[in-house]
Design a protein around this motif. Structure first.
Motif, PDB file in Angstrom:
ATOM      1  N   ASN A  41      15.630   4.384  -0.109  1.00  0.00           N
ATOM      2  CA  ASN A  41      15.153   3.024  -0.377  1.00  0.00           C
ATOM      3  C   ASN A  41      15.856   2.546  -1.649  1.00  0.00           C
ATOM      4  O   ASN A  41      15.487   2.934  -2.749  1.00  0.00           O
ATOM      5  CB  ASN A  41      13.627   3.036  -0.575  1.00  0.00           C
ATOM      6  CG  ASN A  41      13.091   1.673  -0.983  1.00  0.00           C
ATOM      7  OD1 ASN A  41      13.780   0.662  -0.869  1.00  0.00           O
ATOM      8  ND2 ASN A  41      11.841   1.645  -1.449  1.00  0.00           N
TER       9      ASN A  41
ATOM     10  N   HIS B 296       5.399  -1.302   1.400  1.00  0.00           N
ATOM     11  CA  HIS B 296       5.699  -0.500   0.207  1.00  0.00           C
ATOM     12  C   HIS B 296       4.768  -0.949  -0.920  1.00  0.00           C
ATOM     13  O   HIS B 296       4.450  -2.135  -1.031  1.00  0.00           O
ATOM     14  CB  HIS B 296       7.164  -0.701  -0.190  1.00  0.00           C
ATOM     15  CG  HIS B 296       7.616   0.273  -1.219  1.00  0.00           C
ATOM     16  ND1 HIS B 296       7.306   0.135  -2.554  1.00  0.00           N
ATOM     17  CD2 HIS B 296       8.332   1.423  -1.114  1.00  0.00           C
ATOM     18  CE1 HIS B 296       7.819   1.156  -3.227  1.00  0.00           C
ATOM     19  NE2 HIS B 296       8.451   1.957  -2.372  1.00  0.00           N
TER      20      HIS B 296
ATOM     21  N   GLU C 254       2.985   7.656   0.346  1.00  0.00           N
ATOM     22  CA  GLU C 254       3.584   7.441  -0.963  1.00  0.00           C
ATOM     23  C   GLU C 254       2.502   7.222  -2.016  1.00  0.00           C
ATOM     24  O   GLU C 254       2.049   6.072  -2.216  1.00  0.00           O
ATOM     25  CB  GLU C 254       4.489   6.208  -0.921  1.00  0.00           C
ATOM     26  CG  GLU C 254       5.687   6.368  -0.010  1.00  0.00           C
ATOM     27  CD  GLU C 254       6.904   5.665  -0.593  1.00  0.00           C
ATOM     28  OE1 GLU C 254       7.937   6.313  -0.702  1.00  0.00           O
ATOM     29  OE2 GLU C 254       6.801   4.483  -0.958  1.00  0.00           O
TER      30      GLU C 254
ATOM     31  N   ALA D 200       3.139   8.518  -7.997  1.00  0.00           N
ATOM     32  CA  ALA D 200       4.330   9.376  -7.938  1.00  0.00           C
ATOM     33  C   ALA D 200       5.619   8.567  -7.756  1.00  0.00           C
ATOM     34  O   ALA D 200       6.715   9.114  -7.852  1.00  0.00           O
ATOM     35  CB  ALA D 200       4.192  10.380  -6.792  1.00  0.00           C
ATOM     36  N   ILE D 201       5.488   7.254  -7.518  1.00  0.00           N
ATOM     37  CA  ILE D 201       6.686   6.456  -7.222  1.00  0.00           C
ATOM     38  C   ILE D 201       7.393   6.055  -8.511  1.00  0.00           C
ATOM     39  O   ILE D 201       6.817   5.365  -9.356  1.00  0.00           O
ATOM     40  CB  ILE D 201       6.327   5.201  -6.403  1.00  0.00           C
ATOM     41  CG1 ILE D 201       5.754   5.634  -5.047  1.00  0.00           C
ATOM     42  CG2 ILE D 201       7.563   4.328  -6.200  1.00  0.00           C
ATOM     43  CD1 ILE D 201       5.301   4.481  -4.197  1.00  0.00           C
ATOM     44  N   GLY D 202       8.610   6.523  -8.633  1.00  0.00           N
ATOM     45  CA  GLY D 202       9.441   6.154  -9.775  1.00  0.00           C
ATOM     46  C   GLY D 202       8.950   6.701 -11.103  1.00  0.00           C
ATOM     47  O   GLY D 202       9.404   6.280 -12.159  1.00  0.00           O
TER      48      GLY D 202
ATOM     49  N   GLY E 263       6.870  10.313   0.153  1.00  0.00           N
ATOM     50  CA  GLY E 263       7.731   9.629  -0.810  1.00  0.00           C
ATOM     51  C   GLY E 263       7.048   9.571  -2.158  1.00  0.00           C
ATOM     52  O   GLY E 263       5.836   9.337  -2.255  1.00  0.00           O
ATOM     53  N   GLY E 264       7.820   9.778  -3.197  1.00  0.00           N
ATOM     54  CA  GLY E 264       7.285   9.737  -4.559  1.00  0.00           C
ATOM     55  C   GLY E 264       7.994  10.769  -5.398  1.00  0.00           C
ATOM     56  O   GLY E 264       7.621  11.938  -5.405  1.00  0.00           O
ATOM     57  N   SER E 265       9.095  10.325  -6.037  1.00  0.00           N
ATOM     58  CA  SER E 265       9.885  11.213  -6.898  1.00  0.00           C
ATOM     59  C   SER E 265      10.355  12.471  -6.182  1.00  0.00           C
ATOM     60  O   SER E 265      10.451  13.544  -6.785  1.00  0.00           O
ATOM     61  CB  SER E 265       9.096  11.565  -8.172  1.00  0.00           C
ATOM     62  OG  SER E 265       8.800  10.383  -8.911  1.00  0.00           O
ATOM     63  N   MET E 266      10.655  12.349  -4.892  1.00  0.00           N
ATOM     64  CA  MET E 266      11.296  13.486  -4.217  1.00  0.00           C
ATOM     65  C   MET E 266      12.717  13.579  -4.757  1.00  0.00           C
ATOM     66  O   MET E 266      13.390  12.553  -4.947  1.00  0.00           O
ATOM     67  CB  MET E 266      11.311  13.315  -2.694  1.00  0.00           C
ATOM     68  CG  MET E 266      11.698  14.599  -1.971  1.00  0.00           C
ATOM     69  SD  MET E 266      11.916  14.395  -0.179  1.00  0.00           S
ATOM     70  CE  MET E 266      10.291  14.715   0.443  1.00  0.00           C
TER      71      MET E 266
ATOM     72  N   ILE F  35      13.013   8.047  -0.118  1.00  0.00           N
ATOM     73  CA  ILE F  35      13.568   8.418  -1.417  1.00  0.00           C
ATOM     74  C   ILE F  35      14.024   7.178  -2.167  1.00  0.00           C
ATOM     75  O   ILE F  35      14.902   6.450  -1.679  1.00  0.00           O
ATOM     76  CB  ILE F  35      14.829   9.327  -1.228  1.00  0.00           C
ATOM     77  CG1 ILE F  35      14.675  10.305  -0.048  1.00  0.00           C
ATOM     78  CG2 ILE F  35      15.191  10.029  -2.523  1.00  0.00           C
ATOM     79  CD1 ILE F  35      13.668  11.380  -0.225  1.00  0.00           C
ATOM     80  N   GLY F  36      13.479   6.942  -3.341  1.00  0.00           N
ATOM     81  CA  GLY F  36      13.894   5.804  -4.153  1.00  0.00           C
ATOM     82  C   GLY F  36      15.033   6.200  -5.083  1.00  0.00           C
ATOM     83  O   GLY F  36      16.204   6.225  -4.704  1.00  0.00           O
ATOM     84  N   GLY F  37      14.680   6.537  -6.327  1.00  0.00           N
ATOM     85  CA  GLY F  37      15.677   6.808  -7.364  1.00  0.00           C
ATOM     86  C   GLY F  37      16.775   7.774  -6.946  1.00  0.00           C
ATOM     87  O   GLY F  37      17.967   7.519  -7.185  1.00  0.00           O
TER      88      GLY F  37
HETATM   89  C1  PEP Z   1       9.969   4.678  -3.136  1.00  0.00           C
HETATM   90  O1  PEP Z   1      10.215   3.665  -3.762  1.00  0.00           O
HETATM   91  O2  PEP Z   1       9.667   4.602  -1.954  1.00  0.00           O
HETATM   92  C2  PEP Z   1      10.061   5.961  -3.840  1.00  0.00           C
HETATM   93  C3  PEP Z   1       9.566   7.017  -3.270  1.00  0.00           C
HETATM   94  O3  PEP Z   1      10.676   5.929  -5.076  1.00  0.00           O
HETATM   95  P1  PEP Z   1      11.024   7.211  -5.964  1.00  0.00           P
HETATM   96  O4  PEP Z   1      11.654   8.234  -5.068  1.00  0.00           O
HETATM   97  O5  PEP Z   1      11.953   6.701  -7.015  1.00  0.00           O
HETATM   98  O6  PEP Z   1       9.726   7.716  -6.538  1.00  0.00           O
END
Ligand code: PEP
Length: 257
Positions: free
Chosen positions: A13, A99, A171, A175-177, A215-218, A237-239
């Motif tokens: 993502n 999201h 998510e 844990a996100i970002g 999802g969340g800082s994986m 996966i974000g970052g």
């Molecule tokens: C997301 O935005 O869906 C996400 C999981 O971000 P991050 O991996 O950066 O936590």
């Protein structure tokens, strides 16, 4: 992961992070390593203006393109919006819906999530429906109740034969970002809970065919442990999806026979 019954999907993502020029360089960097993986599906969900570039750049490899948002109407006077029909025509296959950033900053609700899910399925695309609790809600002990509400709302009036095309992403907002990851046990517990809801509504065969991501800082370090859980069928996966080496490592962790 349980590849016998369902797909493992790793989806990046990109959020509002890549120009088409930067995105092209990113895709070119990951293509040689993961463009032909066999045991999992790789998706890049990109900003709307990057979609034509992403579709062109992934034409010759097994990477598919997703969008980060959609409008639930098919067409009409909705300035600035993009419909599922338009996304399909552009070559998109997946659409992230609900999201937490869209719920928090752009007024996405369980009702609009459900409308978008139905529009995306109707267009023949795959929704990736995000659900998750805040830290406060987790500490109050209401995580499963909240997830039940979000999932039930998302699948309301969705025909049984279309449920298998849905992807869910658990998510946790905390844990996100943030660099804080759910433990593998916490991730599996909620993914299993989502599957239980699907099972109650649509039966065991459908439930075991649905892909449920975490999802969340994986990242490259924790992916293997999270993906080893029986009900975690991939990651959103974000970052880490913006860093070629990290994204490649996560895909490789998922690409297990
Ligand atoms: C997301 O935005 O869906 C996400 C999981 O971000 P991050 O991996 O950066 O936590």
């Amino acid at each position: 992961m349980n590849r016998r019954y369902r797909k493992t999907i790793i989806a990046g993502n990109w959020k509002m992070n890549m120009t088409a020029t930067e995105g092209k360089a990113l895709i070119e960097a990951i293509k040689p390593s993961i463009g032909k993986v066999k045991w999992c599906d790789v998706v890049v969900c990109v900003p709307a203006v990057d979609i034509p570039m992403a579709v062109r750049s992934t034409k010759d490899v097994r990477i598919t393109v997703g969008a980060e948002n959609v409008h639930y109407e098919d067409h009409g006077a909705f300035t600035g919006e993009i419909s599922a029909r338009m996304l399909k025509d552009a070559g998109v296959k997946y659409v992230i819906i609900g999201h937490s950033e869209r719920r928090q900053y752009f007024g996405e609700t369980d009702t609009t999530v459900n409308k978008k899910v139905k529009a995306v399925l109707e267009a023949g695309l795959h929704p990736i429906v995000c659900v998750g609790e805040s830290l406060e809600q987790r500490e109050m002990g209401i995580t499963k109740d909240l997830i039940s509400m979000q999932v039930r709302a998302a699948i309301s009036e969705v025909p049984a034969d279309k449920i298998r095309r849905m992807v869910f992403a658990y998510e946790p907002i905390w844990a996100i970002g943030t660099g804080k990851t759910a433990t593998a046990e916490q991730a599996n517990e909620v993914c299993e809970h989502i599957r239980t809801i699907i099972r109650k509504e649509f039966g065991a065969r459908t439930a075991r065919a649905v892909t449920i991501q975490y999802g969340g800082s994986m990242n490259a370090k924790n992916a293997a442990e999270l993906l080893a859980q029986p009900d975690v069928d991939g990651g959103l996966i974000g970052g880490a999806s913006l860093k070629p080496d990290d994204f490649i490592a996560i895909v490789n962790a998922a690409n297990q026979e």
